[in-house]
Design a protein around this motif. Sequence first.
Motif, PDB file in Angstrom:
ATOM      1  N   ALA A  42       0.835  -1.204   0.000  1.00  0.00           N
ATOM      2  CA  ALA A  42       0.000   0.000   0.000  1.00  0.00           C
ATOM      3  C   ALA A  42       0.868   1.250   0.000  1.00  0.00           C
ATOM      4  O   ALA A  42       0.594   2.221  -0.721  1.00  0.00           O
ATOM      5  CB  ALA A  42      -0.936  -0.001   1.202  1.00  0.00           C
ATOM      6  N   ALA A  43       1.927   1.255   0.819  1.00  0.00           N
ATOM      7  CA  ALA A  43       2.841   2.398   0.843  1.00  0.00           C
ATOM      8  C   ALA A  43       3.542   2.557  -0.499  1.00  0.00           C
ATOM      9  O   ALA A  43       3.715   3.684  -0.993  1.00  0.00           O
ATOM     10  CB  ALA A  43       3.863   2.221   1.963  1.00  0.00           C
ATOM     11  N   LEU A  44       3.936   1.442  -1.103  1.00  0.00           N
ATOM     12  CA  LEU A  44       4.582   1.496  -2.413  1.00  0.00           C
ATOM     13  C   LEU A  44       3.627   2.037  -3.473  1.00  0.00           C
ATOM     14  O   LEU A  44       3.993   2.897  -4.286  1.00  0.00           O
ATOM     15  CB  LEU A  44       5.076   0.101  -2.803  1.00  0.00           C
ATOM     16  CG  LEU A  44       5.712  -0.031  -4.189  1.00  0.00           C
ATOM     17  CD1 LEU A  44       6.952   0.843  -4.299  1.00  0.00           C
ATOM     18  CD2 LEU A  44       6.052  -1.494  -4.475  1.00  0.00           C
ATOM     19  N   THR A  45       2.399   1.548  -3.477  1.00  0.00           N
ATOM     20  CA  THR A  45       1.408   2.015  -4.449  1.00  0.00           C
ATOM     21  C   THR A  45       1.086   3.488  -4.242  1.00  0.00           C
ATOM     22  O   THR A  45       0.918   4.244  -5.204  1.00  0.00           O
ATOM     23  CB  THR A  45       0.116   1.188  -4.339  1.00  0.00           C
ATOM     24  OG1 THR A  45       0.430  -0.201  -4.490  1.00  0.00           O
ATOM     25  CG2 THR A  45      -0.888   1.582  -5.409  1.00  0.00           C
ATOM     26  N   ALA A  46       1.014   3.913  -2.982  1.00  0.00           N
ATOM     27  CA  ALA A  46       0.759   5.329  -2.697  1.00  0.00           C
ATOM     28  C   ALA A  46       1.870   6.201  -3.266  1.00  0.00           C
ATOM     29  O   ALA A  46       1.628   7.346  -3.675  1.00  0.00           O
ATOM     30  CB  ALA A  46       0.624   5.551  -1.198  1.00  0.00           C
ATOM     31  N   GLY A  47       3.087   5.668  -3.307  1.00  0.00           N
ATOM     32  CA  GLY A  47       4.205   6.442  -3.830  1.00  0.00           C
ATOM     33  C   GLY A  47       4.072   6.772  -5.298  1.00  0.00           C
ATOM     34  O   GLY A  47       4.619   7.780  -5.763  1.00  0.00           O
ATOM     35  N   ILE A  48       3.358   5.947  -6.059  1.00  0.00           N
ATOM     36  CA  ILE A  48       3.192   6.200  -7.497  1.00  0.00           C
ATOM     37  C   ILE A  48       1.817   6.776  -7.814  1.00  0.00           C
ATOM     38  O   ILE A  48       1.471   6.938  -8.980  1.00  0.00           O
ATOM     39  CB  ILE A  48       3.410   4.909  -8.308  1.00  0.00           C
ATOM     40  CG1 ILE A  48       2.359   3.852  -7.930  1.00  0.00           C
ATOM     41  CG2 ILE A  48       4.816   4.353  -8.082  1.00  0.00           C
ATOM     42  CD1 ILE A  48       2.405   2.601  -8.797  1.00  0.00           C
ATOM     43  N   THR A  49       1.044   7.075  -6.773  1.00  0.00           N
ATOM     44  CA  THR A  49      -0.303   7.607  -6.959  1.00  0.00           C
ATOM     45  C   THR A  49      -0.266   9.120  -6.815  1.00  0.00           C
ATOM     46  O   THR A  49       0.229   9.642  -5.814  1.00  0.00           O
ATOM     47  CB  THR A  49      -1.275   7.013  -5.920  1.00  0.00           C
ATOM     48  OG1 THR A  49      -1.251   5.585  -6.031  1.00  0.00           O
ATOM     49  CG2 THR A  49      -2.683   7.510  -6.151  1.00  0.00           C
ATOM     50  N   LYS A  50      -0.803   9.832  -7.792  1.00  0.00           N
ATOM     51  CA  LYS A  50      -0.651  11.281  -7.842  1.00  0.00           C
ATOM     52  C   LYS A  50      -1.689  12.054  -7.044  1.00  0.00           C
ATOM     53  O   LYS A  50      -1.447  13.190  -6.665  1.00  0.00           O
ATOM     54  CB  LYS A  50      -0.687  11.741  -9.309  1.00  0.00           C
ATOM     55  CG  LYS A  50       0.492  11.255 -10.124  1.00  0.00           C
ATOM     56  CD  LYS A  50       0.443  11.815 -11.539  1.00  0.00           C
ATOM     57  CE  LYS A  50       1.666  11.365 -12.341  1.00  0.00           C
ATOM     58  NZ  LYS A  50       1.658  11.918 -13.716  1.00  0.00           N
ATOM     59  N   SER A  51      -2.862  11.461  -6.823  1.00  0.00           N
ATOM     60  CA  SER A  51      -3.920  12.216  -6.151  1.00  0.00           C
ATOM     61  C   SER A  51      -4.858  11.271  -5.424  1.00  0.00           C
ATOM     62  O   SER A  51      -4.833  10.052  -5.644  1.00  0.00           O
ATOM     63  CB  SER A  51      -4.721  13.037  -7.171  1.00  0.00           C
ATOM     64  OG  SER A  51      -5.428  12.184  -8.059  1.00  0.00           O
ATOM     65  N   ALA A  52      -5.699  11.852  -4.557  1.00  0.00           N
ATOM     66  CA  ALA A  52      -6.672  11.042  -3.830  1.00  0.00           C
ATOM     67  C   ALA A  52      -7.662  10.404  -4.787  1.00  0.00           C
ATOM     68  O   ALA A  52      -8.141   9.286  -4.554  1.00  0.00           O
ATOM     69  CB  ALA A  52      -7.402  11.918  -2.810  1.00  0.00           C
ATOM     70  N   GLU A  53      -7.985  11.091  -5.873  1.00  0.00           N
ATOM     71  CA  GLU A  53      -8.892  10.520  -6.870  1.00  0.00           C
ATOM     72  C   GLU A  53      -8.247   9.323  -7.561  1.00  0.00           C
ATOM     73  O   GLU A  53      -8.887   8.298  -7.788  1.00  0.00           O
ATOM     74  CB  GLU A  53      -9.276  11.578  -7.914  1.00  0.00           C
ATOM     75  CG  GLU A  53     -10.144  12.709  -7.381  1.00  0.00           C
ATOM     76  CD  GLU A  53      -9.368  13.704  -6.539  1.00  0.00           C
ATOM     77  OE1 GLU A  53      -8.116  13.712  -6.633  1.00  0.00           O
ATOM     78  OE2 GLU A  53      -9.996  14.470  -5.788  1.00  0.00           O
ATOM     79  N   ALA A  54      -6.961   9.446  -7.879  1.00  0.00           N
ATOM     80  CA  ALA A  54      -6.251   8.343  -8.533  1.00  0.00           C
ATOM     81  C   ALA A  54      -6.090   7.152  -7.602  1.00  0.00           C
ATOM     82  O   ALA A  54      -5.939   6.015  -8.065  1.00  0.00           O
ATOM     83  CB  ALA A  54      -4.879   8.810  -9.008  1.00  0.00           C
TER      84      ALA A  54
END
Length: 273
Positions: A175-187
């Motif tokens: 989850a932390a890794l995926t959050a690192g490549i996620t640009k916004s709360a919508e994404a």
Amino acid sequence: MSVVGGEMGARTGARASGATSAAGRLIALGRAELTLLGRSKLMIYSGVFAPLLITYGMKAYFSEQLDPEKTGLSIGALMLPAALGMALLMAVYNNLVGVYVTRREDLVLKRLRTGELADWEILAGGALPAVLITLAQCVLYVAGGSLVLGVGMPKAPHLVALGIVIGVVVMAGLAALTAGITKSAEAAQLTPTPLFMVSLVGSGVFFPLAMLPDRLAQVLELLPLSPVMGLLQAGWTGGAAPGETVKQLVIGLVWSGIAVFAGQRWFRWEPRR
């Protein structure tokens, strides 16, 4: 900074400043996160109720499409591990991606880093409510599901416990890794989808890997959630062959190390607007 972000940063900063140990700081941060989690009806639904509802909706599929003689598991022994797997995916992985991204974009994480909290404490404290909720869900699923479905308690509860612990660590790290490549709360509503779908289909949530051809099953056994599902399913049957259990443990521990390292290494602390 948003009102919610400022409120959480202020509360956590005040509490953490008086905490003299890592445990105290984690509890302070987890308590603040739990307060915010309680205000999000969507996260409560997706993390608490959705896994059970989806698994129950799969009952007809398990009954009609899966032959217990081929899988070696009863319908109940298929559904309960599936419910636990769904809880790990939705309550830990999906929810935490949204939590980490939202707090980062609100500058909460940046503010917390200026205090005495270490980076790992910020990530672990943010995950604490989701992890505790998931553990409570798993206990309720095992106890209540065993009674309702008439399959009894797991014959090898230690394997179920190991599977849940490894699953929590792997899903939180990813989850932390995926959050690192996620640009916004919508994404954040979309970026967890690939791993979520791959895990459902290829890790033994929808059906045991033993039903697949040997070579394909050997490849899918290497997916992050596969060793967890193998341990959970073996828990209800009394355990697989010793060599198979050791292999699942090794793969699970390797993924735990990879997920924790990658989650900390490539997590993005600055907003990505």
